[in-house]
Design an enzyme around this catalytic site. Structure first.
Site, PDB file in Angstrom:
ATOM      1  N   THR A  61       0.875  -1.180   0.000  1.00  0.00           N
ATOM      2  CA  THR A  61       0.000   0.000   0.000  1.00  0.00           C
ATOM      3  C   THR A  61       0.905   1.220   0.000  1.00  0.00           C
ATOM      4  OG1 THR A  61      -1.624  -1.190   1.319  1.00  0.00           O
ATOM      5  CG2 THR A  61      -1.837   1.208   1.233  1.00  0.00           C
ATOM      6  N   LYS A  78      -7.706   1.409  -3.095  1.00  0.00           N
ATOM      7  CA  LYS A  78      -7.300   1.044  -1.720  1.00  0.00           C
ATOM      8  C   LYS A  78      -7.403   2.251  -0.785  1.00  0.00           C
ATOM      9  CE  LYS A  78      -5.052  -1.101   1.631  1.00  0.00           C
ATOM     10  NZ  LYS A  78      -5.553  -2.237   2.367  1.00  0.00           N
ATOM     11  N   LYS A  95      -1.419   5.210   8.616  1.00  0.00           N
ATOM     12  CA  LYS A  95      -0.633   5.287   7.371  1.00  0.00           C
ATOM     13  C   LYS A  95      -1.570   5.458   6.171  1.00  0.00           C
ATOM     14  CE  LYS A  95       1.709   2.385   4.078  1.00  0.00           C
ATOM     15  NZ  LYS A  95       2.149   1.058   3.672  1.00  0.00           N
TER      16      LYS A  95
END
Ligand code: NAD
Length: 298
Positions: free
Chosen positions: A93, A168, A243
């Protein structure tokens, strides 16, 4: 059967590589951490001691690394080590800018590439039930699909290069905001004298229904498998949620999208992490909301 190089054998990459081995592929693996390498070796991965050795003789390279800077550093090196035509897939990611840069590095070498971040956590990685969100050309996606199917259950082609990372980041922004919303509702319900079960029974079949409530309920009891029932051990650590929320805010800034709740959720998860709970499950943020309610702070 194909020959695959797998770089980054941590919490996610380790079990993903093991599932590729189980599916009959030859997997050469590399990680900077010796314990991760050893575990991968026990799971049938042929472990290597350098990037060049890892990619040697393979048709596909998969990376599963912490963040964009690691991906760019590894991809910059590996494009020099692989022949043109090698398929490069990043499952980490990462920020949109790094994702675009990685695709550009691959294209300059004449290598097809996909961004393919995942959801489903370490449990999904171990069980081979991850969801893959994939960005890249249709024919490249179609060719790589059997590899994703060895590691996951839902494989979704989201569009051109970087579209997987875009999906995502948007999905996890929804998740971060939703978990706070569900936590707020339980804390308010407590103050109004509602039992957790009563609120769950109503909201889980009403318009407040969402994954954060019905699958991952942040209070112990209603959903026995949720991390709330095991002292908020992750699961999905709050620092990883932070994050991902930061990635959403970087993307929002870059594109000018208005995401006020995403911004607020980022600040709340930052506070939760600063208070020492970064390694706890992200659903534990309900406890911070409750504690701050009791002390009268925001
Ligand atoms: P991790 O820290 O457990 O694993 C990353 C691995 O990369 C480590 O073992 C590290 O030693 C290795 N590494 C770093 N730099 C390297 C280099 N230059 N060469 C070789 N190896 C290197 O992290 P993780 O939990 O496996 O997450 C990996 C990615 O997946 C992250 O981008 C994360 O955001 C994403 N992700 C994680 C989860 C989760 O629940 N853990 C869920 C979905 C997505």
């Amino acid at each position: 059967m194909s020959s695959i190089a797998f770089i980054g054998l941590g919490h996610m990459g380790g079990p993903m590589a093991a599932n590729l081995v189980k599916a009959g592929h030859r997997v050469q693996g590399f990680d900077l951490a010796a314990p991760s390498l050893e575990l991968a070796r026990q799971n049938g991965v042929q472990t290597c001691s350098s990037l060049a050795e890892t990619v040697s003789g393979t048709e596909t390279v998969i990376t599963m690394l912490p963040a964009g800077k690691h991906v760019i550093s590894v991809w910059s090196e590996l494009v020099d080590a692989v022949p043109a035509g090698t398929l490069l897939i990043d499952c980490s990611t990462i920020d949109m800018e790094s994702a675009r840069k990685a695709h550009a590095l691959a294209a300059a070498k004449g290598c097809p590439s996909l961004d393919a971040p995942v959801s489903g956590g370490t449990g999904g990685a171990a069980a081979g039930t991850l969801t893959f969100m994939v960005g890249g050309e249709e024919d490249v996606f179609a060719g790589a699909k059997p590899l994703f199917e060895a590691m996951g259950k839902k494989i979704i082609h989201c569009g051109a290069a970087s579209a997987g990372q875009a999906a995502k980041v948007c999905n996890n922004m929804i998740l971060g905001i939703n978990m706070i919303a569900v936590g707020e509702a339980f804390v308010l319900g407590e103050r109004l004298g509602l039992t957790h079960q009563a609120l769950f029974d109503v909201a889980s079949v009403s318009s407040g229904q969402c994954w954060s409530l019905t699958t991952y309920c942040p209070v112990p009891g209603p959903v026995p498998t949720s991390p709330a029932n095991r002292a908020y051990e992750p699961g999905f650590a709050a620092e990883l949620m932070l994050k991902d929320l930061k990635l959403s805010q970087a993307a929002a800034e870059e594109t000018g999208a208005m995401t006020p709740l995403g911004a607020k959720a980022t600040r709340l998860y930052q506070l939760f992490a600063d208070e020492g709970f970064g390694t706890k499950d992200f659903s534990g943020i309900i406890n911070m909301l409750r504690d701050k309610s009791e002390s009268g702070a925001e």
